[in-house]
Motif scaffolding. Structure first.
Motif, PDB file in Angstrom:
ATOM      1  N   ALA A 176       0.831  -1.204   0.000  1.00  0.00           N
ATOM      2  CA  ALA A 176       0.000   0.000   0.000  1.00  0.00           C
ATOM      3  C   ALA A 176       0.866   1.255   0.000  1.00  0.00           C
ATOM      4  CB  ALA A 176      -0.940  -0.012   1.207  1.00  0.00           C
ATOM      5  N   GLN A 177       1.938   1.226   0.784  1.00  0.00           N
ATOM      6  CA  GLN A 177       2.827   2.386   0.796  1.00  0.00           C
ATOM      7  C   GLN A 177       3.505   2.560  -0.561  1.00  0.00           C
ATOM      8  OE1 GLN A 177       6.346   2.273   3.175  1.00  0.00           O
ATOM      9  NE2 GLN A 177       6.811   4.413   2.749  1.00  0.00           N
ATOM     10  N   LEU A 178       4.018   1.487  -1.134  1.00  0.00           N
ATOM     11  CA  LEU A 178       4.687   1.571  -2.440  1.00  0.00           C
ATOM     12  C   LEU A 178       3.749   2.084  -3.528  1.00  0.00           C
ATOM     13  CD1 LEU A 178       6.833  -1.691  -2.418  1.00  0.00           C
ATOM     14  CD2 LEU A 178       7.656   0.677  -2.226  1.00  0.00           C
ATOM     15  N   ALA A 179       2.478   1.728  -3.421  1.00  0.00           N
ATOM     16  CA  ALA A 179       1.499   2.161  -4.411  1.00  0.00           C
ATOM     17  C   ALA A 179       0.952   3.557  -4.096  1.00  0.00           C
ATOM     18  CB  ALA A 179       0.358   1.154  -4.490  1.00  0.00           C
ATOM     19  N   GLN A 180       1.444   4.157  -3.041  1.00  0.00           N
ATOM     20  CA  GLN A 180       1.053   5.504  -2.625  1.00  0.00           C
ATOM     21  C   GLN A 180      -0.430   5.614  -2.258  1.00  0.00           C
ATOM     22  OE1 GLN A 180       2.567   8.110  -5.703  1.00  0.00           O
ATOM     23  NE2 GLN A 180       4.670   7.770  -5.054  1.00  0.00           N
ATOM     24  N   LEU A 228      -8.523 -10.369   8.414  1.00  0.00           N
ATOM     25  CA  LEU A 228      -8.272 -10.728   7.018  1.00  0.00           C
ATOM     26  C   LEU A 228      -8.815  -9.653   6.079  1.00  0.00           C
ATOM     27  CD1 LEU A 228      -7.297 -12.768   4.888  1.00  0.00           C
ATOM     28  CD2 LEU A 228      -9.563 -13.832   5.029  1.00  0.00           C
ATOM     29  N   ALA A 229      -9.978  -9.105   6.388  1.00  0.00           N
ATOM     30  CA  ALA A 229     -10.565  -8.052   5.554  1.00  0.00           C
ATOM     31  C   ALA A 229      -9.645  -6.829   5.498  1.00  0.00           C
ATOM     32  CB  ALA A 229     -11.947  -7.666   6.081  1.00  0.00           C
ATOM     33  N   CYS A 230      -8.989  -6.505   6.595  1.00  0.00           N
ATOM     34  CA  CYS A 230      -8.047  -5.378   6.597  1.00  0.00           C
ATOM     35  C   CYS A 230      -6.874  -5.638   5.655  1.00  0.00           C
ATOM     36  CB  CYS A 230      -7.522  -5.122   8.009  1.00  0.00           C
ATOM     37  SG  CYS A 230      -8.774  -4.531   9.174  1.00  0.00           S
ATOM     38  N   VAL A 231      -6.335  -6.839   5.708  1.00  0.00           N
ATOM     39  CA  VAL A 231      -5.213  -7.201   4.833  1.00  0.00           C
ATOM     40  C   VAL A 231      -5.642  -7.166   3.374  1.00  0.00           C
ATOM     41  CG1 VAL A 231      -3.650  -9.085   4.192  1.00  0.00           C
ATOM     42  CG2 VAL A 231      -4.043  -8.552   6.606  1.00  0.00           C
ATOM     43  N   VAL A 232      -6.781  -7.754   3.078  1.00  0.00           N
ATOM     44  CA  VAL A 232      -7.283  -7.766   1.700  1.00  0.00           C
ATOM     45  C   VAL A 232      -7.523  -6.335   1.215  1.00  0.00           C
ATOM     46  CG1 VAL A 232      -9.222  -8.466   0.238  1.00  0.00           C
ATOM     47  CG2 VAL A 232      -8.204 -10.100   1.838  1.00  0.00           C
ATOM     48  N   ALA A 233      -8.082  -5.489   2.064  1.00  0.00           N
ATOM     49  CA  ALA A 233      -8.326  -4.097   1.676  1.00  0.00           C
ATOM     50  C   ALA A 233      -7.016  -3.378   1.362  1.00  0.00           C
ATOM     51  CB  ALA A 233      -9.091  -3.366   2.782  1.00  0.00           C
ATOM     52  N   LEU A 234      -5.986  -3.579   2.183  1.00  0.00           N
ATOM     53  CA  LEU A 234      -4.682  -2.970   1.905  1.00  0.00           C
ATOM     54  C   LEU A 234      -4.154  -3.406   0.546  1.00  0.00           C
ATOM     55  CD1 LEU A 234      -3.016  -3.345   5.420  1.00  0.00           C
ATOM     56  CD2 LEU A 234      -3.406  -1.173   4.225  1.00  0.00           C
ATOM     57  N   MET A 235      -4.247  -4.688   0.267  1.00  0.00           N
ATOM     58  CA  MET A 235      -3.717  -5.212  -0.994  1.00  0.00           C
ATOM     59  C   MET A 235      -4.539  -4.763  -2.197  1.00  0.00           C
ATOM     60  SD  MET A 235      -2.401  -8.983   0.037  1.00  0.00           S
ATOM     61  CE  MET A 235      -1.020  -9.193   1.147  1.00  0.00           C
ATOM     62  N   ILE A 236      -5.845  -4.721  -2.056  1.00  0.00           N
ATOM     63  CA  ILE A 236      -6.697  -4.262  -3.168  1.00  0.00           C
ATOM     64  C   ILE A 236      -6.460  -2.781  -3.443  1.00  0.00           C
ATOM     65  CG2 ILE A 236      -9.084  -3.794  -3.853  1.00  0.00           C
ATOM     66  CD1 ILE A 236      -9.808  -6.520  -2.622  1.00  0.00           C
ATOM     67  N   MET A 237      -6.353  -1.981  -2.387  1.00  0.00           N
ATOM     68  CA  MET A 237      -6.075  -0.559  -2.608  1.00  0.00           C
ATOM     69  C   MET A 237      -4.731  -0.367  -3.301  1.00  0.00           C
ATOM     70  SD  MET A 237      -7.622   1.570   0.641  1.00  0.00           S
ATOM     71  CE  MET A 237      -6.541   0.841   1.821  1.00  0.00           C
ATOM     72  N   ALA A 238      -3.735  -1.155  -2.904  1.00  0.00           N
ATOM     73  CA  ALA A 238      -2.427  -1.076  -3.560  1.00  0.00           C
ATOM     74  C   ALA A 238      -2.541  -1.471  -5.029  1.00  0.00           C
ATOM     75  CB  ALA A 238      -1.421  -1.976  -2.839  1.00  0.00           C
ATOM     76  N   MET A 239      -3.262  -2.526  -5.295  1.00  0.00           N
ATOM     77  CA  MET A 239      -3.425  -3.001  -6.667  1.00  0.00           C
ATOM     78  C   MET A 239      -4.125  -1.953  -7.524  1.00  0.00           C
ATOM     79  SD  MET A 239      -5.412  -6.446  -7.909  1.00  0.00           S
ATOM     80  CE  MET A 239      -6.986  -5.799  -7.375  1.00  0.00           C
ATOM     81  N   LEU A 240      -5.185  -1.365  -6.993  1.00  0.00           N
ATOM     82  CA  LEU A 240      -5.928  -0.359  -7.744  1.00  0.00           C
ATOM     83  C   LEU A 240      -5.095   0.902  -7.987  1.00  0.00           C
ATOM     84  CD1 LEU A 240      -9.449  -0.728  -6.096  1.00  0.00           C
ATOM     85  CD2 LEU A 240      -8.705  -1.572  -8.334  1.00  0.00           C
ATOM     86  N   ARG A 241      -4.343   1.326  -6.957  1.00  0.00           N
ATOM     87  CA  ARG A 241      -3.499   2.511  -7.122  1.00  0.00           C
ATOM     88  C   ARG A 241      -2.363   2.238  -8.105  1.00  0.00           C
ATOM     89  NH1 ARG A 241      -4.394   7.689  -5.103  1.00  0.00           N
ATOM     90  NH2 ARG A 241      -2.131   7.873  -4.987  1.00  0.00           N
TER      91      ARG A 241
END
Length: 134
Positions: A71-75, A115-128
């Motif tokens: 998430a950080q890398l994807a800003q 788990l939902a928190c982890v998935v949300a972090l990864m999805i936000m990173a993917m989308l960004r």
């Protein structure tokens, strides 16, 4: 804000040791010569449940840490990363407490929250990461 998320990664890294300390203090006198065999002999439910919480906390750590980093890398906005990180820690502490307290239904519910928190972090990173640079 990222300092909050990084602090949560630190807490998540240390959390397994809290649960194993409870496991080791809940059974017969702890013997460090062969800790796994010692744990296998324990008949005190609290010791075994705390040990299971310890193992599950290790399992949850890597995906969480990866989610924060991605998430950080994807800003992803730092406030979102921090909020999800704090929520993850709250869910994981509750998870361990529910494990040690043998509250299996609530334990599963808070596990899903983490788990939902982890998935949300990864999805936000993917989308960004898929967004064009501005």
């Amino acid at each position: 804000m990222l300092a909050i998320a990084y602090g949560c990664v630190l807490i998540a890294a240390v959390l397994p040791y809290l649960w194993v300390a409870i496991a080791k203090s809940s059974g017969e006198r702890y013997n460090n010569r062969n800790p796994r065999a010692w744990q296998a002999r324990q008949e005190v439910p609290r010791s075994n449940l705390a040990n299971a919480a310890h193992l599950n906390a290790f399992e949850a750590f890597a995906p969480f840490a990866a989610g924060v980093i991605l998430a950080q890398l994807a800003q992803v906005p730092a406030d979102r990363i921090a909020a999800l990180s704090v929520a993850f820690i709250v869910f994981r502490v509750l998870h361990g407490l529910m494990y040690v307290g043998n509250r299996h239904a609530l334990r599963s519910l808070v596990w899903v929250g983490g788990l939902a928190c982890v998935v949300a972090l990864m999805i936000m990173a993917m989308l960004r990461a898929g967004m064009p640079a501005s």
